[in-house]
Write a protein that holds these residues in place. Structure first.
Motif, PDB file in Angstrom:
ATOM      1  N   GLN A  40       0.817  -1.215   0.000  1.00 52.13           N
ATOM      2  CA  GLN A  40       0.000   0.000   0.000  1.00 52.13           C
ATOM      3  C   GLN A  40       0.859   1.277   0.000  1.00 52.13           C
ATOM      4  OE1 GLN A  40      -2.207   1.371   3.644  1.00 52.13           O
ATOM      5  NE2 GLN A  40      -3.908   0.463   2.527  1.00 52.13           N
ATOM      6  N   GLY A  41       0.522   2.187  -0.928  1.00 48.05           N
ATOM      7  CA  GLY A  41       1.151   3.506  -0.932  1.00 48.05           C
ATOM      8  C   GLY A  41       2.543   3.561  -1.542  1.00 48.05           C
ATOM      9  N   LYS A  42       3.005   2.484  -2.200  1.00 47.53           N
ATOM     10  CA  LYS A  42       4.383   2.458  -2.717  1.00 47.53           C
ATOM     11  C   LYS A  42       4.479   2.851  -4.195  1.00 47.53           C
ATOM     12  CE  LYS A  42       6.086   0.678   1.109  1.00 47.53           C
ATOM     13  NZ  LYS A  42       7.124   1.239   1.935  1.00 47.53           N
ATOM     14  N   TYR A  58       3.907   5.373  -7.288  1.00 44.66           N
ATOM     15  CA  TYR A  58       3.693   6.788  -7.606  1.00 44.66           C
ATOM     16  C   TYR A  58       3.709   6.940  -9.133  1.00 44.66           C
ATOM     17  CZ  TYR A  58       4.675   7.877  -2.710  1.00 44.66           C
ATOM     18  OH  TYR A  58       4.629   7.939  -1.337  1.00 44.66           O
ATOM     19  N   LYS A  97      -4.699  -0.398  -2.337  1.00 43.48           N
ATOM     20  CA  LYS A  97      -3.267  -0.133  -2.550  1.00 43.48           C
ATOM     21  C   LYS A  97      -2.878   1.342  -2.446  1.00 43.48           C
ATOM     22  CE  LYS A  97      -1.913  -4.317  -2.909  1.00 43.48           C
ATOM     23  NZ  LYS A  97      -0.609  -4.920  -2.694  1.00 43.48           N
ATOM     24  N   GLN A  98      -3.859   2.217  -2.580  1.00 38.97           N
ATOM     25  CA  GLN A  98      -3.635   3.666  -2.427  1.00 38.97           C
ATOM     26  C   GLN A  98      -2.396   4.200  -3.149  1.00 38.97           C
ATOM     27  OE1 GLN A  98      -4.123   4.821   1.698  1.00 38.97           O
ATOM     28  NE2 GLN A  98      -5.881   3.472   1.910  1.00 38.97           N
ATOM     29  N   PRO A  99      -2.350   4.013  -4.482  1.00 42.45           N
ATOM     30  CA  PRO A  99      -1.242   4.616  -5.242  1.00 42.45           C
ATOM     31  C   PRO A  99      -1.377   6.138  -5.254  1.00 42.45           C
ATOM     32  CG  PRO A  99      -2.890   3.723  -6.731  1.00 42.45           C
ATOM     33  CD  PRO A  99      -3.334   3.344  -5.352  1.00 42.45           C
ATOM     34  N   HIS A 100      -0.278   6.818  -5.562  1.00 38.89           N
ATOM     35  CA  HIS A 100      -0.289   8.293  -5.615  1.00 38.89           C
ATOM     36  C   HIS A 100      -0.154   8.725  -7.071  1.00 38.89           C
ATOM     37  CE1 HIS A 100       0.655   8.355  -1.247  1.00 38.89           C
ATOM     38  NE2 HIS A 100       1.273   7.232  -1.569  1.00 38.89           N
ATOM     39  N   GLN A 145       8.993  12.544  -1.864  1.00 43.38           N
ATOM     40  CA  GLN A 145       9.288  11.135  -1.575  1.00 43.38           C
ATOM     41  C   GLN A 145      10.546  10.730  -2.345  1.00 43.38           C
ATOM     42  OE1 GLN A 145       7.624   8.661   0.411  1.00 43.38           O
ATOM     43  NE2 GLN A 145       9.516   7.635  -0.171  1.00 43.38           N
TER      44      GLN A 145
END
Ligand SMILES: C[S@@+](CC[C@H](N)C(=O)[O-])C[C@H]1O[C@@H](n2cnc3c(N)ncnc32)[C@H](O)[C@@H]1O
Length: 266
Positions: free
Chosen positions: A67-69, A71, A96-99, A113
């Motif tokens: 999750q969150g890795k 971009y 997964k909450q991508p950015h 980041q």
């Protein structure tokens, strides 16, 4: 971009064809995913996908990474929206909450980041030298010491000297020019032997004080080439075996072997 090109890439129905030949959409994503995992990408790593388009490779990286890795930077937000809608689904995005960013000036620092891996597939094949330089200058700021930045470009004898992003169509550069552009921003650039469905060339952009070695890919790449050749050879042999003269020759050869067997002392 001209208005005509914007129409072409912003048509929601054309989200696959807008990033390259639609018929190789799947394999173009797979070669990116396979390359980065062979180079050591693991689920806990931070990955930046520059010009992520309609998530052709994002649809493989997003489920793989924690999750969150993931971009992604993509100026054309229709492509991201359609990639999510048609290829991924909102539930996976929620997990997964991508950015994502729609920045169009290679502002890689926009996420605040630093990254273990960076990908720019079929980006420098359309970019001007100023854009590539800007991308390298920004990459330098967000690359961890052992970060691997994998990118493609179209190798040519001429260096594109215009200022515009070229699409459709490509810009070409010599490997020497790509190296000079990377070095001018304090990075190194080395070619790697990895297949590309559109015959672009892969390079790795690295920090000069990097400590880890790069995994050897040459054998894998050769294996893929050999497998292709083997397939072609098998098809040729199968065709030859159907030829009546060859069939007759094989029959005679078998009889000769049997006859030899009978003559040989027991
Ligand atoms: C040929 S497509 C490749 C897309 C993706 N990397 C892939 O392999 O499917 C090029 C992409 O770069 C995007 N792009 C154009 N200008 C850009 C910029 N300044 N920064 C990042 N991406 C850009 C385009 O919108 C398009 O999605």
């Amino acid at each position: 971009m001209t208005t005509q090109q914007e129409d072409f890439t912003k048509d929601p129905k054309n989200y696959r064809g807008a990033v390259g030949p639609a018929e190789i959409y799947d394999v173009q994503g797979a070669t990116q995913f396979n390359l980065l995992t062979l180079l050591g990408l693991r689920e806990h790593n931070f990955l930046l996908d520059i010009g992520c388009g309609s998530l052709r490779s994002g649809k493989l990286f997003i489920p793989y990474l924690l999750q969150g890795k993931y971009y992604g930077i993509e100026p054309n937000k229709v492509l991201i929206e359609q990639g999510i809608k048609q290829e991924i689904c909102q539930e996976l995005i929620d997990i997964k909450q991508p950015h994502f960013s729609n920045d169009s000036n290679f502002s890689l620092t926009t996420f605040n980041q630093s990254f273990d891996f960076i990908l720019a597939q079929s980006i420098f094949s359309h970019a001007s030298q100023a854009q590539i330089k800007r991308c390298f200058s920004e990459a330098k700021k967000v690359m961890k010491k052992n970060c691997i930045f994998a990118a493609t470009f179209v190798k040519g004898e001429e260096n594109y000297t215009g200022d515009e992003w070229v699409y459709p169509g490509v810009t070409t550069y010599t490997l020497e020019r790509m190296k000079e552009l990377a070095e001018s921003e304090g990075l190194t650039c080395q070619p790697i032997d990895w297949p590309h469905p559109n015959l672009q060339s892969w390079i790795l952009i690295l920090q000069p004080d990097r400590e880890e070695s790069i995994p050897e890919l040459t054998n894998t790449s050769k294996l893929l080439t050999l497998e292709r050749e083997l397939k072609v050879c098998r098809a040729r042999v199968a065709k030859m075996e159907k030829n009546p003269y060859i069939q007759l020759a094989m029959k005679i050869s078998r009889k000769v072997e049997q006859f030899k067997g009978k003559l040989s002392p027991k």
